[in-house]
Design a protein around this motif. Structure first.
Motif, mmCIF file in Angstrom:
data_model
loop_
_atom_site.group_PDB
_atom_site.id
_atom_site.type_symbol
_atom_site.label_atom_id
_atom_site.label_comp_id
_atom_site.label_asym_id
_atom_site.label_seq_id
_atom_site.Cartn_x
_atom_site.Cartn_y
_atom_site.Cartn_z
ATOM 1 N N SER A 17 27.401 -11.257 -15.861
ATOM 2 C CA SER A 17 27.158 -12.007 -14.646
ATOM 3 C C SER A 17 28.132 -13.164 -14.579
ATOM 4 C CB SER A 17 25.716 -12.527 -14.616
ATOM 5 O OG SER A 17 25.573 -13.514 -13.626
ATOM 6 N N GLU A 18 29.034 -13.136 -13.588
ATOM 7 C CA GLU A 18 29.983 -14.222 -13.439
ATOM 8 C C GLU A 18 29.265 -15.536 -13.145
ATOM 9 O OE1 GLU A 18 33.095 -13.442 -10.709
ATOM 10 O OE2 GLU A 18 33.722 -11.579 -11.671
ATOM 11 N N LYS A 19 28.186 -15.458 -12.383
ATOM 12 C CA LYS A 19 27.431 -16.662 -12.045
ATOM 13 C C LYS A 19 26.842 -17.288 -13.305
ATOM 14 C CE LYS A 19 23.678 -18.359 -9.096
ATOM 15 N NZ LYS A 19 22.649 -17.985 -8.091
ATOM 16 N N ALA A 20 26.280 -16.447 -14.181
ATOM 17 C CA ALA A 20 25.692 -16.966 -15.418
ATOM 18 C C ALA A 20 26.776 -17.548 -16.322
ATOM 19 C CB ALA A 20 24.933 -15.858 -16.138
ATOM 20 N N GLU A 21 27.913 -16.870 -16.427
ATOM 21 C CA GLU A 21 28.997 -17.368 -17.275
ATOM 22 C C GLU A 21 29.490 -18.724 -16.783
ATOM 23 O OE1 GLU A 21 32.203 -14.821 -18.151
ATOM 24 O OE2 GLU A 21 30.970 -13.226 -18.993
ATOM 25 N N LYS A 22 29.645 -18.861 -15.478
ATOM 26 C CA LYS A 22 30.107 -20.139 -14.925
ATOM 27 C C LYS A 22 29.096 -21.249 -15.200
ATOM 28 C CE LYS A 22 31.942 -22.365 -10.791
ATOM 29 N NZ LYS A 22 31.261 -23.627 -11.063
ATOM 30 N N ALA A 23 27.814 -20.918 -15.052
ATOM 31 C CA ALA A 23 26.773 -21.918 -15.313
ATOM 32 C C ALA A 23 26.792 -22.354 -16.771
ATOM 33 C CB ALA A 23 25.405 -21.347 -14.943
ATOM 34 N N ILE A 24 27.007 -21.412 -17.672
ATOM 35 C CA ILE A 24 27.035 -21.728 -19.106
ATOM 36 C C ILE A 24 28.256 -22.579 -19.450
ATOM 37 C CG2 ILE A 24 27.274 -20.721 -21.416
ATOM 38 C CD1 ILE A 24 25.697 -18.252 -20.216
ATOM 39 N N VAL A 52 19.527 -20.752 -18.105
ATOM 40 C CA VAL A 52 19.514 -19.370 -18.593
ATOM 41 C C VAL A 52 18.804 -19.334 -19.937
ATOM 42 C CG1 VAL A 52 21.701 -18.854 -17.426
ATOM 43 C CG2 VAL A 52 21.723 -19.590 -19.821
ATOM 44 N N GLY A 53 18.501 -18.144 -20.413
ATOM 45 C CA GLY A 53 17.895 -17.992 -21.724
ATOM 46 C C GLY A 53 18.966 -17.976 -22.818
ATOM 47 N N LYS A 54 18.572 -18.315 -24.025
ATOM 48 C CA LYS A 54 19.527 -18.299 -25.131
ATOM 49 C C LYS A 54 20.128 -16.914 -25.338
ATOM 50 C CE LYS A 54 16.817 -19.994 -28.290
ATOM 51 N NZ LYS A 54 16.406 -20.468 -29.636
ATOM 52 N N THR A 55 19.325 -15.884 -25.083
ATOM 53 C CA THR A 55 19.849 -14.526 -25.278
ATOM 54 C C THR A 55 20.990 -14.239 -24.315
ATOM 55 O OG1 THR A 55 18.112 -13.681 -23.792
ATOM 56 C CG2 THR A 55 17.684 -13.600 -26.170
ATOM 57 N N THR A 56 20.957 -14.850 -23.134
ATOM 58 C CA THR A 56 22.042 -14.661 -22.177
ATOM 59 C C THR A 56 23.343 -15.204 -22.739
ATOM 60 O OG1 THR A 56 20.504 -14.851 -20.314
ATOM 61 C CG2 THR A 56 22.833 -15.187 -19.831
ATOM 62 N N ILE A 57 23.249 -16.335 -23.425
ATOM 63 C CA ILE A 57 24.446 -16.915 -24.042
ATOM 64 C C ILE A 57 24.916 -16.064 -25.209
ATOM 65 C CG2 ILE A 57 25.350 -18.907 -25.315
ATOM 66 C CD1 ILE A 57 23.509 -20.681 -23.668
ATOM 67 N N TYR A 58 23.985 -15.653 -26.061
ATOM 68 C CA TYR A 58 24.375 -14.886 -27.250
ATOM 69 C C TYR A 58 24.899 -13.497 -26.909
ATOM 70 C CZ TYR A 58 22.599 -18.376 -30.503
ATOM 71 O OH TYR A 58 22.423 -19.527 -31.231
ATOM 72 N N ARG A 59 24.587 -12.994 -25.723
ATOM 73 C CA ARG A 59 25.166 -11.720 -25.304
ATOM 74 C C ARG A 59 26.652 -11.868 -25.024
ATOM 75 N NH1 ARG A 59 20.236 -10.522 -22.295
ATOM 76 N NH2 ARG A 59 21.174 -11.390 -20.408
ATOM 77 N N ARG A 60 27.082 -13.085 -24.757
ATOM 78 C CA ARG A 60 28.474 -13.325 -24.396
ATOM 79 C C ARG A 60 29.268 -14.002 -25.505
ATOM 80 N NH1 ARG A 60 25.193 -13.000 -20.284
ATOM 81 N NH2 ARG A 60 25.938 -12.361 -18.223
#
Length: 205
Positions: A17-24, A52-60
């Motif tokens: 998700s580009e939106k999630a990556e930008k937010a992170i 976002v959830g921590k798992t969202t970050i760790y997926r990237r």
């Protein structure tokens, strides 16, 4: 905005998700910019700020350092296009990119805080240099070597020392020079001053 691959393995088949990556990325930079050093920065704090959830970050990103490297790299503007016609013009383009980056208060603040812990996080610094600094260093080297080859610069020129003269002069102004906005013609002035001692036969004839 899609963050370039930093060499960190990501699970196959999972859409990004580009939106999630930008937010992170934004959350990471915001927290550092507010004074949170790398040692204090946590995945939990980034996730909370990004929503976002921590798992969202760790997926990237597999760890905090990889995320910080990617975040810092987004602050570096792309290398400027070089005409290849005049060494002087290309040097001004490269050095002016440094002036523009240094003119952004947020960028200066984030870089100073994050890289102030380089001794504690050598891998972070090593990866950041390879990803964001080395391409610019190589571009500067290529322009100077071209000048030596075509006679615009002295044939006996110490390329490494010449690189230090150009980049060092800019860094002095951007980090320790007088307060206030950097002069728009700073890169041109630095290049012309240094070239007085580096010019070759073609440039002086």
């Amino acid at each position: 905005m899609t963050i370039q691959d930093s060499g960190t393995a990501r699970p196959a088949g999972r859409p990004r998700s580009e939106k999630a990556e930008k937010a992170i990325i934004d959350a990471t930079l915001d927290l550092i910019g507010e004074g949170m050093g790398v040692s204090e920065l946590s995945i939990e704090a980034i996730a909370s700020r990004a929503g976002v959830g921590k798992t969202t970050i760790y997926r990237r990103w597999s760890n905090k350092e990889d995320l910080v490297v990617d975040a810092l790299s987004t602050l570096k503007a792309p290398l400027p296009p070089l005409s290849g016609i005049s060494v002087r013009d290309d040097l001004i383009s490269l050095l002016d990119a440094m002036r523009k980056e240094a003119g952004q208060a947020r960028t200066r603040c984030v870089m100073n805080i994050a890289l102030g812990e380089a001794d504690r996080y050598p891998r972070l610094m090593e990866r950041f240099v390879k990803r964001a600094v080395e391409p610019r260093r190589q571009a500067l080297r290529s322009v100077i070597e071209r000048g030596v080859a075509n006679g615009e610069l002295r044939s006996d020129l110490d390329v490494d020392l010449a690189m230090a003269l150009f980049s060092g002069a800019m860094m002095w102004h951007t980090k320790w020079g007088p307060p206030g906005d950097l002069p728009l013609d700073l890169a041109e002035r630095v290049v012309d001053t240094v070239l007085l001692g580096l010019a070759g036969e073609r440039a002086t004839s």
